[in-house]
Design a protein around this motif. Structure first.
Motif, PDB file in Angstrom:
ATOM      1  N   ILE A   7       0.843  -1.204   0.000  1.00  0.00           N
ATOM      2  CA  ILE A   7       0.000   0.000   0.000  1.00  0.00           C
ATOM      3  C   ILE A   7       0.876   1.252   0.000  1.00  0.00           C
ATOM      4  CG2 ILE A   7      -1.672   1.333   1.352  1.00  0.00           C
ATOM      5  CD1 ILE A   7      -2.783  -1.347   2.353  1.00  0.00           C
ATOM      6  N   GLY A   8       1.942   1.236   0.793  1.00  0.00           N
ATOM      7  CA  GLY A   8       2.852   2.386   0.834  1.00  0.00           C
ATOM      8  C   GLY A   8       3.485   2.661  -0.513  1.00  0.00           C
ATOM      9  N   TYR A   9       3.970   1.601  -1.158  1.00  0.00           N
ATOM     10  CA  TYR A   9       4.543   1.790  -2.494  1.00  0.00           C
ATOM     11  C   TYR A   9       3.474   2.242  -3.483  1.00  0.00           C
ATOM     12  CZ  TYR A   9       9.106  -0.223  -1.341  1.00  0.00           C
ATOM     13  OH  TYR A   9      10.347  -0.443  -0.812  1.00  0.00           O
ATOM     14  N   GLY A  10       2.237   1.761  -3.293  1.00  0.00           N
ATOM     15  CA  GLY A  10       1.148   2.198  -4.163  1.00  0.00           C
ATOM     16  C   GLY A  10       0.895   3.690  -4.043  1.00  0.00           C
ATOM     17  N   PHE A  15       0.625   8.347  -6.661  1.00  0.00           N
ATOM     18  CA  PHE A  15       0.615   9.806  -6.676  1.00  0.00           C
ATOM     19  C   PHE A  15       1.777  10.360  -7.485  1.00  0.00           C
ATOM     20  CE2 PHE A  15      -2.220   9.514  -2.924  1.00  0.00           C
ATOM     21  CZ  PHE A  15      -3.189  10.408  -3.338  1.00  0.00           C
ATOM     22  N   GLY A  16       2.912   9.658  -7.459  1.00  0.00           N
ATOM     23  CA  GLY A  16       4.045  10.122  -8.263  1.00  0.00           C
ATOM     24  C   GLY A  16       3.710  10.175  -9.736  1.00  0.00           C
ATOM     25  N   ILE A  17       3.096   9.127 -10.250  1.00  0.00           N
ATOM     26  CA  ILE A  17       2.696   9.099 -11.666  1.00  0.00           C
ATOM     27  C   ILE A  17       1.657  10.171 -11.951  1.00  0.00           C
ATOM     28  CG2 ILE A  17       1.498   7.702 -13.410  1.00  0.00           C
ATOM     29  CD1 ILE A  17       2.834   5.233 -12.079  1.00  0.00           C
ATOM     30  N   LEU A  18       0.711  10.354 -11.014  1.00  0.00           N
ATOM     31  CA  LEU A  18      -0.332  11.362 -11.200  1.00  0.00           C
ATOM     32  C   LEU A  18       0.257  12.768 -11.242  1.00  0.00           C
ATOM     33  CD1 LEU A  18      -3.314  12.155 -11.411  1.00  0.00           C
ATOM     34  CD2 LEU A  18      -3.429  12.071  -8.900  1.00  0.00           C
ATOM     35  N   PHE A  19       1.144  13.080 -10.315  1.00  0.00           N
ATOM     36  CA  PHE A  19       1.765  14.414 -10.282  1.00  0.00           C
ATOM     37  C   PHE A  19       2.579  14.674 -11.547  1.00  0.00           C
ATOM     38  CE2 PHE A  19       1.899  14.196  -5.345  1.00  0.00           C
ATOM     39  CZ  PHE A  19       0.562  14.570  -5.294  1.00  0.00           C
ATOM     40  N   ILE A  20       3.307  13.677 -11.991  1.00  0.00           N
ATOM     41  CA  ILE A  20       4.119  13.839 -13.211  1.00  0.00           C
ATOM     42  C   ILE A  20       3.225  13.995 -14.435  1.00  0.00           C
ATOM     43  CG2 ILE A  20       5.751  12.647 -14.736  1.00  0.00           C
ATOM     44  CD1 ILE A  20       6.978  11.415 -12.161  1.00  0.00           C
ATOM     45  N   ALA A  21       2.110  13.266 -14.475  1.00  0.00           N
ATOM     46  CA  ALA A  21       1.169  13.388 -15.599  1.00  0.00           C
ATOM     47  C   ALA A  21       0.562  14.782 -15.654  1.00  0.00           C
ATOM     48  CB  ALA A  21       0.071  12.338 -15.470  1.00  0.00           C
ATOM     49  N   ILE A  22       0.231  15.341 -14.503  1.00  0.00           N
ATOM     50  CA  ILE A  22      -0.315  16.706 -14.453  1.00  0.00           C
ATOM     51  C   ILE A  22       0.728  17.704 -14.963  1.00  0.00           C
ATOM     52  CG2 ILE A  22      -1.058  18.553 -12.890  1.00  0.00           C
ATOM     53  CD1 ILE A  22      -2.397  16.364 -11.188  1.00  0.00           C
TER      54      ILE A  22
END
Length: 490
Positions: A7-10, A15-22
């Motif tokens: 869950i922690g890695y998730g 969120f890392g992928i989401l922030f980079i996509a934004i």
């Protein structure tokens, strides 16, 4: 690997992928960057975007943890003094940045002002101060996230620290300040939702009457030098803590280019001022005040001491477990991660502006074009990201209190010359340099050679430069013409 670790890695990768996509979307939308667009979002941010970005930039892990620890140690006055005194420098910063915008409408960095107002030597000195303060705050946020994730998800500290810094590094290098601002909208929403959710869960089981009774017991404990002090708003010890918060915050605000980049990106001076007032004073102040009561005083009601709360990894383990199950500990960890990435983004935005606007042009290639400057800014921010990650990893297990004290003294000393130079026409580079040196000597000398000298040393590092500046004016005949700043062309 445990389910908690998954869950922690998730959370980290999701969120890392989401922030980079934004950030990628923002970069695609503004693919033809001007230098001003990359560094200051074209000075076109509306009030809502600016307020959210400033709120996220000022909401640090210490907004929750620091205010709670102050409340545990100093009682009612702790959280109040932390909140009020930490915010006080913004009452000076707002008119300062307004005057900077009017006097130097084309300036993008505070070091440009120093170079024009004083001399190239002082510009280089302030460049170092500005770089170090931004890196320090960035590292501090990453360390806080790493400690929490290690405690909640059993993810190694080093892994969390590295991933947290790299996520922010990628999206800031990609889209510049717009990467931070666009992500701050989502981060603003998430911080408030998660914070309110945690408070709601805790309040459902927390007995406020019990909190008051425990505070009263501790306030009148036999070993208390000043009985009842923990119940007083005007506690002397709480006031002294507030003064330290003021000294530390002054340096962290006035020297961090990230605050100038965020503020100057406003579409108008009016939007900039109201964005700062709304984002910092109206939106942010409830966070530490509520945290002081719920987390700080609530911990005292559970017979937790300050030593238990001295590490951020203890909060979800020793506090949240008393009021909820493991899933809310994970919600708390998620909140700390989002807070840490948002605050870190502002630091990298400032560093990127310093190196893109100032360093490359003055130290490497004077006739560099916009594309070359932006490319250099992207490369250097990746390098600095790796450097900060390495430093943060090396700090594992090292208490941050001494580092905080050192940085409070170190960052306070240059503020007098910076602020004085904006308003005082009888200041010159020689007096400014002497004031910084004497401020550092007075602060560190007191801290090192006087028992418990950290309090007096912090005060002296801020006050001594002001005295030097006022004394130097008695012997200065020439007056600086501020109109010269209006002629600056970046």
């Amino acid at each position: 690997m445990t389910s908690a670790s998954l869950i922690g890695y998730g959370i980290l990768f999701g969120f890392g992928i989401l922030f980079i996509a934004i950030a990628h979307t923002a970069n695609q939308r503004y693919s033809h960057h001007t230098l001003e667009g990359f560094v200051l979002a074209g000075r076109a941010l509306p009030f809502g975007y600016l307020s959210a970005a400033l709120f996220v930039s000022w909401t640090w892990t210490t907004s929750i943890i620091g205010s709670a620890e102050a409340a545990m140690q100093y009682g009612i006055s702790g959280g109040i003094n932390y909140t009020l005194w930490a915010n006080l420098p913004f009452l000076l910063f707002i008119p300062f940045v307004v005057r900077l915008r009017r006097l130097m409408p084309e300036a993008m960095t505070v070091t440009e002002f120093i170079g024009e107002r004083y001399n190239p030597l002082l510009k280089d000195i302030y460049f170092v101060f500005a770089s170090v303060v931004a890196m320090f705050v960035l590292i501090e946020q990453a360390v806080g996230v790493g400690m929490v994730f290690e405690g909640v998800f059993q993810i190694p500290f080093k892994v969390t620290v590295f991933l947290t810094i790299m996520i922010v590094t990628v999206y800031i290098s990609m889209a510049g300040i717009r990467g931070a601002v666009y992500n701050s909208i989502l981060q603003f929403v998430l911080i408030n939702i998660l914070f309110l959710l945690i408070i709601w869960v805790v309040l459902d089981k927390l007995d406020l009457n019990q909190i008051y009774e425990v505070l009263k017991q501790k306030a009148y404990a036999p070993d208390r030098a000043d009985p009842g002090e923990m119940l007083r708003v005007n506690s002397i010890q709480g006031f002294k803590y507030g003064i330290i918060a003021l000294v530390v915050a002054t340096g962290q605000i006035f020297l961090d280019q990230g605050w100038y980049s965020m503020s100057l990106s406003g579409s108008s001076t009016k939007n900039m001022v109201w964005g700062l007032i709304f984002g910092i004073f109206i939106l942010w102040m409830p966070i530490p005040l509520i945290s002081a009561v719920i987390f700080g005083h609530g911990s005292l009601s559970l017979s937790m001491g300050v030593e238990v709360a001295s590490s951020t990894s203890d909060w979800p383990l020793y506090f949240m477990s008393h009021f909820s199950n493991a899933k809310y500990e994970m919600v708390f960890a998620m909140l700390i991660f989002i807070i840490g990435t948002g605050a870190s983004a502002k630091c990298l935005v400032g560093l990127q502006a310093l190196f893109t606007v100032d360093y490359y042009k003055s130290k490497i290639k004077r006739d560099a074009n916009t594309r070359e400057k932006i490319r250099f800014g992207r490369i250097i921010i990746v390098c600095l990201g790796f450097l900060c990650a390495a430093i943060a990893i090396a700090l594992e297990g090292i208490p941050l209190l001494q580092i905080d004290t050192f940085c409070g003294i170190f960052f306070a000393a240059p503020c007098g010359a910076l602020i004085g130079g904006m308003y005082y026409d009888k200041m010159n580079g020689r007096v400014a340099l002497v004031s910084i040196v004497l401020g550092l000597v007075a602060g560190f000398g007191t801290w090192l050679f006087r028992e418990n000298g950290w309090f007096v040393g912090s005060i002296l590092s801020l006050i001594v430069p002001v005295i030097v500046i006022l004394a130097g004016a008695l012997f200065e005949k020439d007056r600086y013409n501020f109109y010269r700043l209006r002629q600056y062309r970046g």
